[in-house]
Design an enzyme around this catalytic site. Sequence first.
Site, mmCIF file in Angstrom:
data_model
loop_
_atom_site.group_PDB
_atom_site.id
_atom_site.type_symbol
_atom_site.label_atom_id
_atom_site.label_comp_id
_atom_site.label_asym_id
_atom_site.label_seq_id
_atom_site.Cartn_x
_atom_site.Cartn_y
_atom_site.Cartn_z
ATOM 1 C CD GLN A 89 -4.761 0.798 -2.935
ATOM 2 O OE1 GLN A 89 -4.450 1.971 -3.062
ATOM 3 N NE2 GLN A 89 -4.233 0.031 -1.978
ATOM 4 C CG ASP B 165 -2.048 1.011 1.137
ATOM 5 O OD1 ASP B 165 -2.574 1.214 0.030
ATOM 6 O OD2 ASP B 165 -2.395 1.618 2.165
ATOM 7 C CB SER C 13 -6.536 2.498 0.091
ATOM 8 O OG SER C 13 -5.184 2.875 -0.030
#
Length: 308
Positions: free
Chosen positions: A300, A226, A250
């Site tokens: 993502q 991430d 996110s």
Amino acid sequence: MTEAARQAAADLAELRAGSGEAAHGQPVVDRLVALLDLERIEENIFRGVSPPQSPVRVFGGQVAGQALVAAGRTAPAERKVHSLHAYFIRPGDPSVPIVYEVDRIRDGRSFTTRRVTAVQRGNAIFALSASFHHVEPGIEHADRMPDVPDPETLPTRAEIIAEHADKLGVFATMPRPIDIRYVTDPPWVSRERGGTEARSQVWMRADGILPADDLLHVCVLTYASDMTLLDSVLVRHGAYWGFDNVVGASLDHALWFHRPFRADEWFLYDCASPSASGARGLATGRFFTRDGTLIATVVQEGLLRILD
């Protein structure tokens, strides 16, 4: 907080005392290991904490890594995680412990499925589903790794950010358990050219030695996944956090683990963004070991608003 976490936090505070630079190296890696060592408070309930030095909300990679630890500790040891799918529901408060509730969805002959909900103040902030599979032989193929320079030939992140530390703020001085070497220009450099190809490539590894625990290595890679993924969206538009009026978070995160690896050895994180629309950007990433082995794939979607 476990005793290991308390000690690691104390060691980290001592390391950072009087320093304006981001702490790094083995003490910070030990702190990450302690961060992922959740306290078990019931058979299917775990509790985790955030680092003393945190931004205003919990880092997404942290909650994803901790949730995967919780799932993995309820799965048979001989079954390895091969995929996870997660949604970021609410911003997490780093000053409040996070409770991870595990639902044992299924234990089949070949696969184990777990669902984890991360809760703060009675509200779900994150939800993860993970699947575990016993190792068995089968067909094999994989993409080839891009041709990139060796990590030792590239400057450290600290060296790159030195002249931009004032703009990066807390992100320049936060402890860094992950050693990052940029292959492509970082977004705060490429933005000066008004945008580049929607791609980001970095070498990564834990900045110290990790214990020989397969689940821990997978969770550390999940944590790291991430960190630079949405950079591949922002570089296309010549924008970056702190330098421009960017608001983002996110939204969801999916990871597939293909082959064994160690997260304290160099791996290439090759990210690209195929699309951005409706204030959302999609990013994909591939992880390769130094010998070119494809070990994981990630996708993502992030909320990204570039305001005037």
